[in-house]
Design an enzyme around this catalytic site. Structure first.
Site, short mmCIF file in Angstrom:
data_model
loop_
_atom_site.label_atom_id
_atom_site.label_comp_id
_atom_site.label_asym_id
_atom_site.label_seq_id
_atom_site.Cartn_x
_atom_site.Cartn_y
_atom_site.Cartn_z
CE LYS A 1 -2.05 -1.30 3.86
NZ LYS A 1 -1.49 -2.64 4.05
NE ARG B 1 7.39 -2.42 6.20
CZ ARG B 1 6.07 -2.40 6.26
NH1 ARG B 1 5.39 -1.73 5.35
NH2 ARG B 1 5.45 -3.07 7.19
NE ARG C 1 5.34 -0.50 10.49
CZ ARG C 1 4.31 -0.57 9.65
NH1 ARG C 1 4.29 0.15 8.55
NH2 ARG C 1 3.30 -1.38 9.90
NE ARG D 1 1.63 -5.52 10.78
CZ ARG D 1 2.76 -5.26 10.11
NH1 ARG D 1 3.91 -5.80 10.52
NH2 ARG D 1 2.76 -4.47 9.07
P1 AP5 Z 1 4.78 -1.53 1.84
O1 AP5 Z 1 4.44 -0.71 0.66
O2 AP5 Z 1 5.54 -0.89 2.95
O3 AP5 Z 1 3.47 -2.27 2.39
P2 AP5 Z 1 2.17 -1.73 3.14
O4 AP5 Z 1 1.01 -2.44 2.53
O5 AP5 Z 1 2.15 -0.24 3.18
O6 AP5 Z 1 2.46 -2.36 4.57
P3 AP5 Z 1 2.21 -1.86 6.05
O7 AP5 Z 1 2.94 -2.83 6.90
O8 AP5 Z 1 2.54 -0.42 6.23
O9 AP5 Z 1 0.70 -2.10 6.23
P4 AP5 Z 1 -0.01 -2.37 7.54
O10 AP5 Z 1 -1.43 -2.36 7.09
O11 AP5 Z 1 0.40 -3.58 8.27
O12 AP5 Z 1 0.47 -1.18 8.48
P5 AP5 Z 1 -0.14 0.22 8.87
O13 AP5 Z 1 0.98 1.15 9.04
O14 AP5 Z 1 -1.25 0.62 7.97
O15 AP5 Z 1 5.57 -2.81 1.31
C1 AP5 Z 1 6.10 -3.77 2.19
C2 AP5 Z 1 7.52 -4.19 1.72
O16 AP5 Z 1 7.42 -4.91 0.51
C3 AP5 Z 1 8.45 -2.99 1.44
O17 AP5 Z 1 9.75 -3.31 1.85
C4 AP5 Z 1 8.38 -2.82 -0.08
O18 AP5 Z 1 9.61 -2.31 -0.61
C5 AP5 Z 1 8.13 -4.24 -0.55
N1 AP5 Z 1 7.26 -4.29 -1.73
C6 AP5 Z 1 6.16 -3.51 -2.00
N2 AP5 Z 1 5.60 -3.86 -3.16
C7 AP5 Z 1 6.35 -4.89 -3.65
C8 AP5 Z 1 6.27 -5.70 -4.86
N3 AP5 Z 1 5.31 -5.50 -5.80
N4 AP5 Z 1 7.20 -6.67 -5.02
C9 AP5 Z 1 8.18 -6.88 -4.07
N5 AP5 Z 1 8.30 -6.16 -2.95
C10 AP5 Z 1 7.39 -5.18 -2.72
O19 AP5 Z 1 -0.77 -0.12 10.29
C11 AP5 Z 1 0.05 -0.46 11.38
C12 AP5 Z 1 -0.80 -0.68 12.63
O20 AP5 Z 1 -1.50 0.53 12.97
C13 AP5 Z 1 -1.91 -1.73 12.52
O21 AP5 Z 1 -1.40 -3.02 12.78
C14 AP5 Z 1 -2.88 -1.24 13.60
O22 AP5 Z 1 -2.43 -1.61 14.89
C15 AP5 Z 1 -2.79 0.26 13.47
N6 AP5 Z 1 -3.80 0.79 12.53
C16 AP5 Z 1 -3.58 1.26 11.27
N7 AP5 Z 1 -4.72 1.65 10.70
C17 AP5 Z 1 -5.71 1.42 11.61
C18 AP5 Z 1 -7.13 1.59 11.61
N8 AP5 Z 1 -7.78 2.08 10.54
N9 AP5 Z 1 -7.82 1.22 12.71
C19 AP5 Z 1 -7.20 0.72 13.80
N10 AP5 Z 1 -5.85 0.52 13.86
C20 AP5 Z 1 -5.11 0.87 12.78
#
Ligand code: AP5
Length: 220
Positions: free
Chosen positions: A18, A129, A157, A168
């Protein structure tokens, strides 16, 4: 009449890509990127009471309670920059309650993008990552290697371990169908198990086509 600013939501499993796609979308479409996870990490970093509470859930891979998230996201969306230039909401809504809250506030995207990546692929994406705190660029030690000169300043992270990923993922699978239910008519499912550029090419095509239609409609 000018076409209304573009509003996009993006969802997918943890580490599905994402954030990576959001950086590319923002570069091309100049939308305001609003990441629920980034907003929460900023709150944690500020040391506030809300941040302390949020951290205990985030570090375990559970959803942070709605009282900490819903208003935070609504407030950010209502700010002038997002209203004027359009927004890209990343990681929200993550439950039926959150979707309900945002619908009640009259907030609805034009397009809802879901990036599909099978669970087994996510382990390697999460553990490899690294983030550059100076530029906010997302790297991967294998799939997007950082330049040698900045490796020393990269951070990992605390929830990016195989163990934390399990919770997660469970949280994601428990909620995703309910969330999608609210956006069936505007849902675009994208195969995320391809290169970052191939994934973006598809998203770019969808958003460009949408904008084109909107500007024709505005001109008519
Ligand atoms: P990356 O682009 O970083 O992935 P991402 O989908 O953004 O992953 P996140 O871990 O940030 O998502 P998440 O939903 O777990 O965390 P969030 O911060 O939202 O890509 C990942 C890796 O793969 C990178 O190294 C990249 O280079 C590589 N990559 C990307 N695309 C690729 C490809 N095509 N091929 C190969 N490699 C690739 O949430 C964190 C925490 O916050 C949650 O667990 C929760 O506790 C809380 N939280 C967040 N939102 C809410 C909400 N709405 N309500 C309640 N709690 C919430």
């Amino acid at each position: 009449v000018e076409a209304a600013p573009l509003k996009v939501m993006i969802a997918g499993a943890p580490a599905a890509g994402k954030g990576t796609q959001c950086q590319k979308i923002v570069d091309k479409f100049s939308l305001v990127h609003i990441s629920a996870g980034d907003l929460l990490r900023a709150e944690v970093a500020s040391g506030s009471e809300a941040g302390k509470k949020a951290e205990s859930f985030m570090s375990q891979g559970y959803l942070v309670p709605n009282e900490l998230v819903v208003e935070m996201v609504k407030n950010r969306l209502s700010q002038e920059d997002a209203q004027q230039t359009g927004w890209l909401l990343d990681g929200y809504p993550r439950s039926a309650d959150q979707a309900e809250a945002i619908e009640e506030a009259g907030i609805r995207p034009d397009v809802f993008i879901l990036i599909d990546v099978p669970d087994n692929e996510l382990v390697e994406r999460v553990t490899g990552r690294r983030l550059d705190p100076d530029t906010n660029t997302i790297y991967h030690m294998k799939f997007k290697p950082p330049p040698e000169s900045i490796v020393h300043r990269l951070v990992q992270r605390s929830d990016d371990t195989e163990d934390k990923l399990r919770n997660r993922l469970e949280t994601h699978h428990k909620n995703v169908e309910a969330v999608i239910g609210y956006y069936k008519d505007i849902l675009i499912e994208v195969d995320g198990q391809r290169s970052m550029d191939e994934v973006f090419a598809e998203i770019d095509g969808v958003l460009s086509a949408f904008k084109e239609v909107e500007s024709l409609r505005a001109a008519a």
